[in-house]
Design an enzyme around this catalytic site. Structure first.
Site, short mmCIF file in Angstrom:
data_model
loop_
_atom_site.label_atom_id
_atom_site.label_comp_id
_atom_site.label_asym_id
_atom_site.label_seq_id
_atom_site.Cartn_x
_atom_site.Cartn_y
_atom_site.Cartn_z
N ASN A 208 0.85 -1.19 0.00
CA ASN A 208 0.00 0.00 0.00
C ASN A 208 0.89 1.24 0.00
O ASN A 208 2.11 1.13 -0.01
CB ASN A 208 -0.96 -0.02 1.19
CG ASN A 208 -0.22 -0.11 2.51
OD1 ASN A 208 0.58 0.74 2.86
ND2 ASN A 208 -0.48 -1.19 3.26
N LYS A 286 9.54 -16.53 -10.57
CA LYS A 286 8.82 -15.42 -11.17
C LYS A 286 7.72 -15.95 -12.09
O LYS A 286 7.96 -16.79 -12.94
CB LYS A 286 9.78 -14.54 -11.96
CG LYS A 286 9.09 -13.34 -12.62
CD LYS A 286 10.06 -12.50 -13.42
CE LYS A 286 9.33 -11.36 -14.13
NZ LYS A 286 10.24 -10.56 -14.96
N ASP A 304 -4.85 -10.66 12.56
CA ASP A 304 -5.35 -9.37 13.06
C ASP A 304 -4.56 -9.02 14.32
O ASP A 304 -4.91 -9.42 15.44
CB ASP A 304 -6.84 -9.47 13.36
CG ASP A 304 -7.48 -8.12 13.61
OD1 ASP A 304 -6.76 -7.22 14.12
OD2 ASP A 304 -8.67 -7.95 13.31
N LYS A 340 -12.36 -4.71 17.47
CA LYS A 340 -10.98 -5.07 17.82
C LYS A 340 -10.76 -5.16 19.32
O LYS A 340 -9.85 -5.84 19.78
CB LYS A 340 -10.00 -4.06 17.24
CG LYS A 340 -10.13 -3.82 15.74
CD LYS A 340 -9.60 -4.96 14.92
CE LYS A 340 -9.57 -4.58 13.44
NZ LYS A 340 -9.05 -5.67 12.59
#
Length: 399
Positions: A208, A286, A304, A340
């Site tokens: 990200n 690859k 998590d 959470k």
């Protein structure tokens, strides 16, 4: 910040020893008293006269000095200090410390003390990367020795890489964090930061846009507040701050293991943008195009970490998460906090046009059991300072 503090400064043998002259000047200017110890090798790079002139005290360099032994003794010398700083900490000095050797004044002082120790390693890149040095470093950290650096850069020997001693300003920051008596003095703060990289094959991965800037800023603010900081970072583009214990990881599963190994802690702040999914079975080769057919990737859910630590037997007093959202920011963050089991959530809007993820600023909605609080958009350092102040107040019972 260091008025009334006494630093026992052990100067090892390396070209970086010249930087300790500036460090002594900074320490004196900050109000600290400096007792210098010059190793035999250190005296090859800086002179006793220059060190003594800047420190304003006699240089100690001989284990068998009869005058010193009669007046104070090497054991007492190491115990009257508030902090022992070793700069530069050479590979040889680190090895002696790890092995418990005491064959000169410096190593004897380091063995005959229970005073906190901070080392600033400095050596050739290959020496730093050698398994023996890394093994010694691990042993020293396990014994509670704090480190600052080394940095990546050009070496006096002409090579380039990690091994340069930290600059005096960075060593000062680490000393002040250790002795400054800030609101988090004596506390252990765990911070995760950056992205994770989840491999697809040896050359591709899922990631990200997190730069790690906010996590680094929070770790730096916690350090400046006097905390001992464990900084678990993915492959971020922003370097980690000085004066914290850096644990580098790549994947979410590696981050989980590093976080659990760092417990117990007083506070855990989960800033890292951890990938929710990974490729279940990454290819060991690859992946190649084959006649236009698209590859099929099977995904698995990553651990998590925030939820696990929130329910852990060694749960920190405060568990804080971050929520990067693109819509309905506050609602999603409230639901995440309840799901959470953490104490606080800092939610930010990372939708297109905000410039938050990877940028220099942040706009936070602070979510707690008491409700939601909008923080004005500010630089990430300012957000970090505000959060650390809130944490310190909470731990002090002021909230």
């Amino acid at each position: 910040m260091l008025t009334g503090k006494r630093i026992l400064l052990i100067i090892g043998g390396g070209i970086a020893a010249y930087k300790t002259l500036d460090l002594i000047r900074r320490l004196r200017r900050s109000g600290a008293a400096v007792t210098p110890v010059l190793s035999r090798a250190g005296a090859e790079f800086v002179t006793p006269l220059s060190v003594s002139a800047l420190a304003g005290e006699k240089v100690h360099d001989d284990l068998w000095d009869l005058t010193d032994e009669a007046e104070m003794g090497h054991i007492q010398l190491s115990r009257v200090a508030d902090l022992i700083v070793v700069a530069p900490a050479t590979a040889d000095l680190m090895a002696k410390m790890a092995q418990g050797r005491a064959d000169d004044l410096a190593s004897t002082l380091l063995l005959a003390t229970d005073t906190p120790i901070l080392i600033a390693p400095a050596m050739n890149v290959r020496m730093w990367q050698h398994p023996a040095t890394q093994r010694n470093l691990g042993m020293l950290k396990g014994d509670g020795v704090r480190t600052v650096g080394p940095e990546v850069g050009d070496m006096a020997c002409g090579e380039q890489g990690p091994g340069r001693m930290s600059e005096p300003a960075d060593i000062m920051a680490a000393i002040e964090a250790q002795l400054g008596g800030g609101p988090l003095s004596g506390r252990h703060v765990l911070v995760t930061s950056g992205p994770t990289h989840e491999p697809i094959d040896p050359v591709r991965y899922i990631a990200n846009r997190s730069s790690g800037a906010q996590g680094a800023a929070i770790a730096r603010a916690a350090r400046d507040a006097g905390a001992r900081v464990s900084f678990v970072t993915g492959p971020a583009s922003v370097p980690p701050p000085e004066g914290v214990d850096v644990i580098r990881v790549e994947t979410a599963r590696e981050m989980r293991e590093a976080v659990l190994a760092a417990l117990p802690a007083d506070v855990a702040i989960f800033v890292a943008a951890v990938a929710d999914w990974r490729v279940a079975t990454p290819s060991d080769r690859k992946m190649k195009k084959s006649g236009g057919a698209l590859p099929v990737l099977d995904f698995a859910e990553n651990p998590d970490i925030l939820a696990e630590v929130s329910r852990h037997d060694q749960r920190p007093t405060l568990v804080i998460g971050f929520a990067a959202e693109t819509h309905d920011v506050a609602d999603h963050a409230r639901a995440k906090r309840e799901r959470k089991g953490c104490d606080w959530i800092l939610a930010n809007d990372v939708s297109d046009g905000t410039g938050i993820m990877g940028g220099a600023e942040n706009a936070v909605t602070f979510i707690s059991a008491e409700g939601a609080e909008e923080w004005p958009r500010a630089g990430k350092d300012a957000v970090a300072t505000r959060l650390i102040e809130r944490i310190a107040a909470k731990l002090a019972g002021e909230l």
